[in-house]
Design an enzyme around this catalytic site. Sequence first.
Site: not given
Lengths: 316, 316
Positions: A19-20, A211, A213, A244, A253
């Site tokens: 996902r991310d 979570h 990064h 990003c 992440n």
Amino acid sequence: MSALAPPPRHIHITEVGLRDGLQNEPVVLSTEQKLSLARALVDAGVHEFEVSSFVSPRAVPALADAAEVVEALRGVAGLHLSALVPNLRGAERALEAGVDSVVLFVSASERHNAKNVNRSVAASLEGFEQVARLLDGSNVALRGAIATAFGCPFTGNVPVESVTEIARRFADLGATHLSLGDTTGMATPPLVTERVTRLREAAPNLPLTLHFHNTRGIGLANVMQGLALGVDRYESSIGGLGGCPFAPGASGNIATEDLAYLLEEMGLETGLDLEGLIAAAGRASELMGRRLPAQVSQAGPRLALSDCSAVPTAQG
Amino acid sequence: MSALAPPPRHIHITEVGLRDGLQNEPVVLSTEQKLSLARALVDAGVHEFEVSSFVSPRAVPALADAAEVVEALRGVAGLHLSALVPNLRGAERALEAGVDSVVLFVSASERHNAKNVNRSVAASLEGFEQVARLLDGSNVALRGAIATAFGCPFTGNVPVESVTEIARRFADLGATHLSLGDTTGMATPPLVTERVTRLREAAPNLPLTLHFHNTRGIGLANVMQGLALGVDRYESSIGGLGGCPFAPGASGNIATEDLAYLLEEMGLETGLDLEGLIAAAGRASELMGRRLPAQVSQAGPRLALSDCSAVPTAQG
């Protein structure tokens, strides 16, 4: 042997690479490619996945196959599949696909929320009530996620009260978990301490997930702070997939294999197999066609020994 | 605000990019290029430099101009210049060039020492006695550095006793400082705790410096552990310059700007200016002709805000 407060014994890692990780990558994977990566992760012991986002396929074309990915992974026993959901429509699609939990997300920063989902924080939260009613009586859990929980890339510092207020609303909605998203890598150890402490007061029954990064290189330093505070849930992305969109070259992440390596070396259980994670990271790198930012998958495990004859001398 | 033990207030950072950073890079800089990088670092507040190694120019051609670099930087007021030295011959050259301290280095691993300087650990230590006599009565300090202090890339784990025994010898030689080198990124938080604790027992008057590599992504997690133990001296390399000759793609030293960012965000003083460090990292990147692994210099400081209109939507 540690000078820190005794950390929790078992750490839950949720893999968010599908996902991310994928939502910001220039390469869009096919459903079959995503599933091959998921299978490699399952082989490494991963069983908690944030698999996709049920958002507009126009806004995030890379995740347009959310339903197909969930349906295919439903066939693998023992997995917990969650998906991000911004509103009622997304929740309906996620339920239909068969997720175990929906993750409702909202930003702690008005500006970021407006940019991200085109509505105010209050409007997002109001919409979540419809989702809570939809889930009521189902066996699908409601989880909350707060984006820009440590700072906003557009407006800077985010007051802790903006975060605790949303957390209380999630608790009222019956959320079972709360994830604090460090969307653009603005978390620092003192902010981790402040936010975790205040959230435990504001919503004492809501287990916290961090979570982070690694945008500014201190993602695992923030994990160290989380561990010292007793936080036992983290989200990460295999290979450090992701990035990003407005900071070219900045990593996304924290990497699952680097996180798992750190935790296992600290004597904490993750249930993950480092060699398996390195293999999965290799698959991810192959699929994306580039070297990913994670370190352990490049250097190998700690005791992967080198051939002495290949090494130059007098390095000091 | 921290759950960790209160860390020290002021942290000493020694910049080792000109030495540890450059010795493994494929690009060899001219003396003038090195000095331009050093000047950018001085502008950012750096005043402790490990400038070079007085080793065989055949073994490390990139550092063949050690004397010229020291002599040129002697002209800048307020700097402390140290250089690595393996033996008496190196110490003589370093003294002649005008260093403030010589850093005698030896590996805690026999195999690594043999590979690195072609002699046994005992022979290295014996040679150091000649250096101690040379320095006696001079105003040049003797510092000790132990390579592979957290593990050896050829033989694996290194017993803590191998490290404490060398530390005792350095103390007997009159060393004023001791640096623990994590030569290939094998340090972990529990090993940091073990080694720091045991060294404080073995050589209580020898201030410790931790020199971590980010080879496996946990360099700053190890710094967090060092801070929790009260260690206030670290070595790092601008941009994360350097690497590991037998792990392609693996990064080298922790990056000075990422370290300074972490420390300053924790409320610790470094005397360094982040914007200045980012500029110096830009100069280093330009000189090496590649993007360096440090993160803060790519993403910018924490409150470097983004233009909202440039960002895609629905990121969650």
